[in-house]
Write a protein that holds these residues in place. Structure first.
Motif, PDB file in Angstrom:
ATOM      1  N   LEU A 265      40.588  38.875  48.555  1.00  0.00           N
ATOM      2  CA  LEU A 265      41.340  37.853  47.772  1.00  0.00           C
ATOM      3  C   LEU A 265      40.228  37.174  46.876  1.00  0.00           C
ATOM      4  O   LEU A 265      40.422  36.605  45.662  1.00  0.00           O
ATOM      5  CB  LEU A 265      42.114  37.034  48.358  1.00  0.00           C
ATOM      6  N   LEU A 288      51.111  35.796  43.409  1.00  0.00           N
ATOM      7  CA  LEU A 288      50.201  36.666  44.372  1.00  0.00           C
ATOM      8  C   LEU A 288      50.982  37.652  44.622  1.00  0.00           C
ATOM      9  O   LEU A 288      52.178  37.871  44.775  1.00  0.00           O
ATOM     10  CB  LEU A 288      50.142  35.797  45.739  1.00  0.00           C
ATOM     11  N   ILE A 290      51.381  41.520  46.412  1.00  0.00           N
ATOM     12  CA  ILE A 290      51.284  42.038  47.756  1.00  0.00           C
ATOM     13  C   ILE A 290      52.192  43.333  47.700  1.00  0.00           C
ATOM     14  O   ILE A 290      53.366  43.412  47.752  1.00  0.00           O
ATOM     15  CB  ILE A 290      51.922  41.436  49.145  1.00  0.00           C
ATOM     16  N   LEU A 321      49.455  33.740  50.353  1.00  0.00           N
ATOM     17  CA  LEU A 321      49.276  34.923  51.587  1.00  0.00           C
ATOM     18  C   LEU A 321      49.626  34.277  53.022  1.00  0.00           C
ATOM     19  O   LEU A 321      50.259  35.019  53.807  1.00  0.00           O
ATOM     20  CB  LEU A 321      47.759  35.230  51.496  1.00  0.00           C
ATOM     21  N   LEU A 334      46.571  43.818  46.846  1.00  0.00           N
ATOM     22  CA  LEU A 334      46.544  42.542  46.588  1.00  0.00           C
ATOM     23  C   LEU A 334      46.215  42.602  45.082  1.00  0.00           C
ATOM     24  O   LEU A 334      45.561  43.002  44.631  1.00  0.00           O
ATOM     25  CB  LEU A 334      45.706  41.787  47.258  1.00  0.00           C
TER      26      LEU A 334
END
Length: 354
Positions: A265, A288, A290, A321, A334
């Motif tokens: 990250l 974010l 994922i 996260l 990611l």
């Protein structure tokens, strides 16, 4: 067959070189431009003297200090870096308007047709490097070839102050001899997987069929198949509609440990930061992304009441996260995206980094 003439110009340790140019006490010393170790800062750029100790961009400042206890930490001056970047861009425009900036310190130029009718991409690259050195007291490295992929790799071969030309007849043989780790777009995880398949050079990669590469690496296998044969038809794009800015990385080995995810990250956040610097914009929303080993995907969003400054990006992404349902699930991708841009960014709200 008519070949394109592409130049990739990459400034040498751009931020650090400007600081060393402007401050005599920094010259010939290991310096890091970025945040302080006790503030959980990240390295934006390291001088070549600092790189000799293994320090590199996107590294936590605390680790940089551990590698070189006497390293000097310098606060970024993005107003200065942006101004210098504009001066460099003006030099580019003497030769072509087909310029695709990647960040403040690097860009692609298509000089297939150049303004001065010089005709030689190599000569143009030499003139650009000379002008940057003479007018700005900085050095740049350049790669010259028939496509973006080879030009970018070539610019990195003889740093600093390098110039590498890979002509049309040499492209395939150049790529065949290239270590797989040097391929732009192939990271450590992918390189490790390729090594397990006895792929160490472009020549080794060339032995695999397109269906086999796609089955092992997904859609990017098409890119690997073409690029090892010198095929890259991506144009230099001077204009792009801006709706969001982001970056993501796919891991060929699923990641489970939070420490590994945190490291990735930080790298992704650094990439997003450079792109935000280039466009000089700030957004209210961070997303974010994922993707799990079963290809299921989730996103988590954070919207702030004021535009998010760059130094906040790593921590916001980490916080998202932490609250995501990832326990015992392998993660293969990611990504971080900034959107919902501020309409007007004045000089009073200059971006800061880490």
């Amino acid at each position: 067959m008519a070949f394109r003439k592409i130049i990739h110009v990459d400034m040498d340790a751009f931020y650090a070189s400007i600081e060393q140019r402007d401050h005599a006490t920094y010259q010939n010393r290991p310096i890091v431009v970025g945040g302080l170790p006790h503030q959980r800062g990240v390295v934006a750029t390291a001088s070549y003297e600092a790189r000799a100790f293994g320090i590199h961009s996107a590294m936590p400042s605390s680790k940089a200090q551990a590698l070189c206890p006497h390293v000097l930490f310098v606060k970024p001056r993005f107003d200065v870096y942006k101004a210098v970047s504009q001066e460099i861009r003006a030099i580019f425009r003497r030769y072509t308007d087909v310029i695709e900036p990647l960040s403040l310190d690097e860009a692609y130029l298509d000089v297939t047709t150049d303004k001065s009718d010089i005709g030689s991409a190599l000569e143009i690259a030499q003139e650009i490097k000379s002008a940057i050195k003479k007018e700005l007291s900085l050095t740049a490295s350049a790669g010259v070839s028939v496509n973006k992929f080879v030009a970018k790799i070539a610019s990195d071969l003889n740093k600093p102050d390098g110039l590498t030309f890979i002509g049309p007849s040499k492209v395939e043989s150049f790529i065949e001899k290239l270590p797989i780790e040097k391929f732009h777009g192939i990271g450590k995880v992918t390189a490790k997987k390729m090594n397990s398949m006895q792929i160490y050079t472009g020549a080794d990669l060339k032995l695999f069929s397109k269906p086999d590469l796609v089955s092992r690496f997904g859609k990017v296998g098409n890119f690997y198949y073409d690029i090892v044969r010198g095929v890259d038809n991506r144009p230099v794009q001077p204009f792009r509609e801006l709706k969001s800015i982001g970056a993501e990385d796919t891991f060929n080995e699923d990641l489970f440990e939070f420490s590994d995810l945190r490291e990735e990250l930080l790298i992704i956040a650094a990439k997003v930061a450079k792109r935000l610097e280039l466009k000089q914009v700030r957004g209210y929303t961070l997303t974010l992304k994922i993707k799990f080993s079963d290809f299921k995907q989730i996103t988590r969003n954070y919207t702030h009441h004021v535009p998010i400054v760059i130094e906040e990006i790593p921590q916001i992404a980490l916080d998202l996260l932490k609250i995501a349902p990832i326990a015992d699930r392998g993660i293969r991708l990611l990504g971080i995206t900034i959107s919902n841009f501020q309409q007007n960014t004045s000089n009073d709200h200059q971006l800061s980094l880490f």
